[in-house]
Write a protein that holds these residues in place. Structure first.
Motif, mmCIF file in Angstrom:
data_model
loop_
_atom_site.group_PDB
_atom_site.id
_atom_site.type_symbol
_atom_site.label_atom_id
_atom_site.label_comp_id
_atom_site.label_asym_id
_atom_site.label_seq_id
_atom_site.Cartn_x
_atom_site.Cartn_y
_atom_site.Cartn_z
ATOM 1 N N UNK A 236 6.522 34.376 8.263
ATOM 2 C CA UNK A 236 6.803 33.125 8.978
ATOM 3 C C UNK A 236 8.255 32.694 8.783
ATOM 4 N N UNK A 237 8.763 32.854 7.569
ATOM 5 C CA UNK A 237 10.150 32.487 7.285
ATOM 6 C C UNK A 237 11.114 33.348 8.087
ATOM 7 N N UNK A 238 10.855 34.661 8.140
ATOM 8 C CA UNK A 238 11.715 35.563 8.933
ATOM 9 C C UNK A 238 11.694 35.180 10.407
ATOM 10 N N UNK A 239 10.499 34.876 10.936
ATOM 11 C CA UNK A 239 10.388 34.472 12.338
ATOM 12 C C UNK A 239 11.106 33.158 12.603
ATOM 13 N N UNK A 240 11.029 32.229 11.675
ATOM 14 C CA UNK A 240 11.712 30.945 11.833
ATOM 15 C C UNK A 240 13.226 31.138 11.874
ATOM 16 N N UNK A 241 13.747 31.926 10.960
ATOM 17 C CA UNK A 241 15.191 32.185 10.933
ATOM 18 C C UNK A 241 15.628 32.883 12.213
ATOM 19 N N UNK A 242 14.841 33.847 12.664
ATOM 20 C CA UNK A 242 15.158 34.557 13.910
ATOM 21 C C UNK A 242 15.196 33.586 15.096
ATOM 22 N N UNK A 243 14.222 32.681 15.162
ATOM 23 C CA UNK A 243 14.189 31.720 16.273
ATOM 24 C C UNK A 243 15.364 30.757 16.210
ATOM 25 N N UNK A 244 15.753 30.331 15.007
ATOM 26 C CA UNK A 244 16.894 29.433 14.864
ATOM 27 C C UNK A 244 18.184 30.113 15.309
ATOM 28 N N UNK A 245 18.323 31.398 15.013
ATOM 29 C CA UNK A 245 19.503 32.149 15.455
ATOM 30 C C UNK A 245 19.529 32.281 16.961
ATOM 31 N N UNK A 246 18.359 32.501 17.573
ATOM 32 C CA UNK A 246 18.288 32.601 19.038
ATOM 33 C C UNK A 246 18.670 31.272 19.682
ATOM 34 N N UNK A 247 18.196 30.178 19.137
ATOM 35 C CA UNK A 247 18.519 28.854 19.667
ATOM 36 C C UNK A 247 20.014 28.581 19.543
ATOM 37 N N UNK A 248 20.588 28.911 18.401
ATOM 38 C CA UNK A 248 22.030 28.703 18.205
ATOM 39 C C UNK A 248 22.837 29.557 19.180
ATOM 40 N N UNK A 249 22.407 30.793 19.412
ATOM 41 C CA UNK A 249 23.082 31.673 20.361
ATOM 42 C C UNK A 249 23.013 31.111 21.772
ATOM 43 N N UNK A 250 21.840 30.660 22.194
ATOM 44 C CA UNK A 250 21.701 30.052 23.513
ATOM 45 C C UNK A 250 22.537 28.793 23.652
ATOM 46 N N UNK A 251 22.559 27.985 22.602
ATOM 47 C CA UNK A 251 23.352 26.748 22.606
ATOM 48 C C UNK A 251 24.831 27.064 22.779
ATOM 49 N N UNK A 252 25.325 28.099 22.086
ATOM 50 C CA UNK A 252 26.731 28.491 22.226
ATOM 51 C C UNK A 252 27.032 28.962 23.644
ATOM 52 N N UNK A 253 26.100 29.713 24.241
ATOM 53 C CA UNK A 253 26.317 30.203 25.613
ATOM 54 C C UNK A 253 26.347 29.065 26.616
ATOM 55 N N UNK A 254 25.480 28.084 26.433
ATOM 56 C CA UNK A 254 25.399 26.961 27.360
ATOM 57 C C UNK A 254 26.638 26.087 27.254
ATOM 58 N N UNK A 255 27.133 25.859 26.053
ATOM 59 C CA UNK A 255 28.232 24.926 25.838
ATOM 60 C C UNK A 255 29.615 25.578 25.810
ATOM 61 N N UNK A 256 29.709 26.870 26.136
ATOM 62 C CA UNK A 256 31.047 27.467 26.123
ATOM 63 C C UNK A 256 31.548 27.731 27.516
#
Length: 78
Positions: A58-78
């Motif tokens: 669960x911890x690995x999946x949570x970290x993976x999802x947080x990285x995906x969200x951060x990546x999407x956020x960077x793409x949207x705001x750049x």
């Protein structure tokens, strides 16, 4: 001073016992636990090794999802 040991104490194992978790869960939660992890809440509550394995996953999946969200956020705001 030596203590006399009773015969019943010869076979007793020393150590400590971690008690079973008292979990409240529904049948839907049980189905989800089985489909996601292959175990039910009864085994999850009894076996520390099983709990640790599931929580690490669960911890690995949570970290993976947080990285995906951060990546999407960077793409949207750049």
């Amino acid at each position: 001073m030596l203590k006399k040991v009773a015969k019943s104490d010869y076979n007793r194992k020393e150590g400590f016992v971690i008690s079973q978790l008292q979990l409240n869960y529904t049948s839907e939660m049980e189905k989800a636990m089985h489909s996601a992890h292959g175990v039910g809440y009864a085994l999850y509550s009894l076996k520390h090794e099983v709990r640790m394995k599931i929580e690490e996953k669960r911890q690995r999946n949570y970290i993976k999802s947080q990285r995906m969200i951060a990546d999407l956020d960077r793409r949207v705001h750049s």
